[in-house]
Write a protein that holds these residues in place. Structure first.
Motif, mmCIF file in Angstrom:
data_model
loop_
_atom_site.group_PDB
_atom_site.id
_atom_site.type_symbol
_atom_site.label_atom_id
_atom_site.label_comp_id
_atom_site.label_asym_id
_atom_site.label_seq_id
_atom_site.Cartn_x
_atom_site.Cartn_y
_atom_site.Cartn_z
ATOM 1 N N GLU A 72 0.821 -1.206 0.000
ATOM 2 C CA GLU A 72 0.000 0.000 0.000
ATOM 3 C C GLU A 72 0.859 1.263 0.000
ATOM 4 O O GLU A 72 1.964 1.279 0.562
ATOM 5 N N LEU A 73 0.365 2.312 -0.637
ATOM 6 C CA LEU A 73 1.065 3.591 -0.629
ATOM 7 C C LEU A 73 1.046 4.187 0.779
ATOM 8 O O LEU A 73 0.133 3.906 1.559
ATOM 9 N N PRO A 74 2.008 5.024 1.112
ATOM 10 C CA PRO A 74 2.049 5.631 2.451
ATOM 11 C C PRO A 74 1.056 6.777 2.629
ATOM 12 O O PRO A 74 1.034 7.430 3.671
ATOM 13 N N VAL A 75 0.243 7.067 1.608
ATOM 14 C CA VAL A 75 -0.846 8.047 1.728
ATOM 15 C C VAL A 75 -2.141 7.375 1.269
ATOM 16 O O VAL A 75 -2.120 6.450 0.456
ATOM 17 N N LYS A 76 -3.267 7.833 1.808
ATOM 18 C CA LYS A 76 -4.567 7.326 1.381
ATOM 19 C C LYS A 76 -5.158 8.315 0.379
ATOM 20 O O LYS A 76 -5.509 9.436 0.752
ATOM 21 N N ARG A 177 6.412 24.294 -12.435
ATOM 22 C CA ARG A 177 7.288 24.379 -11.263
ATOM 23 C C ARG A 177 6.470 24.417 -9.977
ATOM 24 O O ARG A 177 6.840 23.786 -8.979
ATOM 25 N N ASN A 178 5.353 25.121 -10.011
ATOM 26 C CA ASN A 178 4.471 25.147 -8.846
ATOM 27 C C ASN A 178 3.888 23.769 -8.587
ATOM 28 O O ASN A 178 3.763 23.345 -7.428
ATOM 29 N N THR A 179 3.537 23.059 -9.660
ATOM 30 C CA THR A 179 2.995 21.706 -9.509
ATOM 31 C C THR A 179 4.020 20.791 -8.854
ATOM 32 O O THR A 179 3.691 20.016 -7.946
ATOM 33 N N ARG A 180 5.264 20.862 -9.286
ATOM 34 C CA ARG A 180 6.316 20.042 -8.673
ATOM 35 C C ARG A 180 6.430 20.351 -7.191
ATOM 36 O O ARG A 180 6.554 19.436 -6.357
ATOM 37 N N ALA A 181 6.399 21.618 -6.854
ATOM 38 C CA ALA A 181 6.522 22.026 -5.449
ATOM 39 C C ALA A 181 5.355 21.500 -4.623
ATOM 40 O O ALA A 181 5.541 21.018 -3.496
ATOM 41 N N VAL A 182 4.143 21.578 -5.186
ATOM 42 C CA VAL A 182 2.954 21.095 -4.476
ATOM 43 C C VAL A 182 3.044 19.591 -4.235
ATOM 44 O O VAL A 182 2.794 19.098 -3.122
ATOM 45 N N LEU A 183 3.419 18.838 -5.255
ATOM 46 C CA LEU A 183 3.492 17.378 -5.127
ATOM 47 C C LEU A 183 4.587 16.956 -4.156
ATOM 48 O O LEU A 183 4.438 15.981 -3.416
ATOM 49 N N GLU A 184 5.682 17.676 -4.137
ATOM 50 C CA GLU A 184 6.778 17.330 -3.235
ATOM 51 C C GLU A 184 6.452 17.628 -1.771
ATOM 52 O O GLU A 184 7.131 17.152 -0.867
ATOM 53 N N GLN A 185 5.383 18.411 -1.544
ATOM 54 C CA GLN A 185 4.971 18.725 -0.177
ATOM 55 C C GLN A 185 4.017 17.691 0.409
ATOM 56 O O GLN A 185 3.650 17.773 1.582
ATOM 57 N N VAL A 186 3.611 16.715 -0.393
ATOM 58 C CA VAL A 186 2.747 15.639 0.108
ATOM 59 C C VAL A 186 3.594 14.689 0.942
ATOM 60 O O VAL A 186 4.643 14.218 0.500
ATOM 61 N N HIS A 187 3.159 14.413 2.158
ATOM 62 C CA HIS A 187 3.948 13.600 3.079
ATOM 63 C C HIS A 187 3.243 12.286 3.412
ATOM 64 O O HIS A 187 2.005 12.220 3.417
ATOM 65 N N TYR A 240 5.443 7.272 -7.635
ATOM 66 C CA TYR A 240 6.887 7.419 -7.830
ATOM 67 C C TYR A 240 7.510 8.243 -6.706
ATOM 68 O O TYR A 240 8.567 7.911 -6.175
ATOM 69 N N LEU A 241 6.828 9.335 -6.326
ATOM 70 C CA LEU A 241 7.378 10.222 -5.302
ATOM 71 C C LEU A 241 7.315 9.630 -3.899
ATOM 72 O O LEU A 241 8.188 9.908 -3.068
ATOM 73 N N LEU A 242 6.288 8.801 -3.621
ATOM 74 C CA LEU A 242 6.036 8.391 -2.251
ATOM 75 C C LEU A 242 6.363 6.934 -1.944
ATOM 76 O O LEU A 242 6.484 6.559 -0.783
#
Length: 245
Positions: A72-76, A177-187, A240-242
């Motif tokens: 499972e992914l670490p986010v729901k 660039r804003n989209t990348r920043a937003v996605l990278e802030q998902v924890h 990919y990110l998480l």
């Protein structure tokens, strides 16, 4: 190897009782035999073992080993999907489940063409849930993602207000660039919502409502994606990110 889902109550020590539709599927469709290996999941563990007995009411499964669920992914992630035409939603559900979605919520937005009465809603939801279950088995998921009955746009926004972060891919959003920043802030540990419009997209008014509720409008690049492509595209990036974090 065949994969089945059970409730925690079905587990009795080293024996698991498989009941319901899976009994007929095991005996009459798959024609499995005593001694054949399979995997059983209860949303906490993967159980490896063998079929012990088969009857009309139940299949007894002997546990040989078990391990904690790690698929499972670490986010729901809840996918709020604008109702598309024809059978596109089945494809969206299938691919989204394979990519790790936690829940799929069909949404009746302003530009939705499909209109469902109560009987059709019930039949469609049952069908969509079976598609989710099949995809979960095929992809080795630890749970079967829920597919809800279609909600109005207002109901979906209210539901999304309970989540930690809400993303809205929109064709008029242009800052990658804003989209990348937003996605990278998902924890890890967050509850995340993703809104995808139907074939006609979201209206400007709907985008304004979502933004007013704190949703983050993002772009998926310079190309306009079909509704059946957009959701899986976002899920692929988030996976990919998480994954593994």
């Amino acid at each position: 190897m065949q994969h089945f889902f059970v409730n925690e109550e079905a587990i009795e020590g080293e024996v698991i009782r498989i009941t319901g539709d899976d009994v007929k599927h095991i005996s009459q469709v798959l024609r499995m035999k005593i001694g054949e290996e399979a995997t059983v999941t209860d949303e906490s563990f993967f159980y490896q073992g063998k079929i012990q007995t088969i009857s009309k009411e139940e299949v007894l499964f002997q546990v040989v080993s078990k391990r904690q669920i790690d698929t499972e992914l670490p986010v729901k992630i809840t996918l709020f999907q604008g109702l598309p035409k024809q059978d596109k939603l089945e494809v969206i559900i299938q691919k989204s489940v394979e990519l790790g979605v936690h829940q799929v919520v069909p949404v009746e937005t302003k530009r939705v063409i499909v209109k469902l009465d109560e009987k059709k809603r019930l039949r469609r939801q049952e069908r969509w849930q079976k598609v989710s279950e099949s995809a979960a088995k095929q992809s080795g998921r630890g749970l079967i993602p829920e597919v809800t009955s279609p909600l109005s746009f207002k109901e979906a926004v209210q539901m999304a207000s309970q989540l930690d972060t809400v993303l809205v891919p929109y064709e008029e959003a242009g800052d990658i660039r804003n989209t990348r920043a937003v996605l990278e802030q998902v924890h890890p540990g967050e509850r995340l919502g993703v809104f995808i419009g139907p074939e006609g997209g979201f209206s400007r008014e709907e985008i304004e409502v979502l933004e007013g509720e704190g949703a983050k409008v993002i772009t998926l690049g310079k190309r306009i994606l079909r509704t059946e492509t957009a959701g899986p595209a976002v899920l692929s990036v988030l996976s990919y990110l998480l994954e593994g974090r």
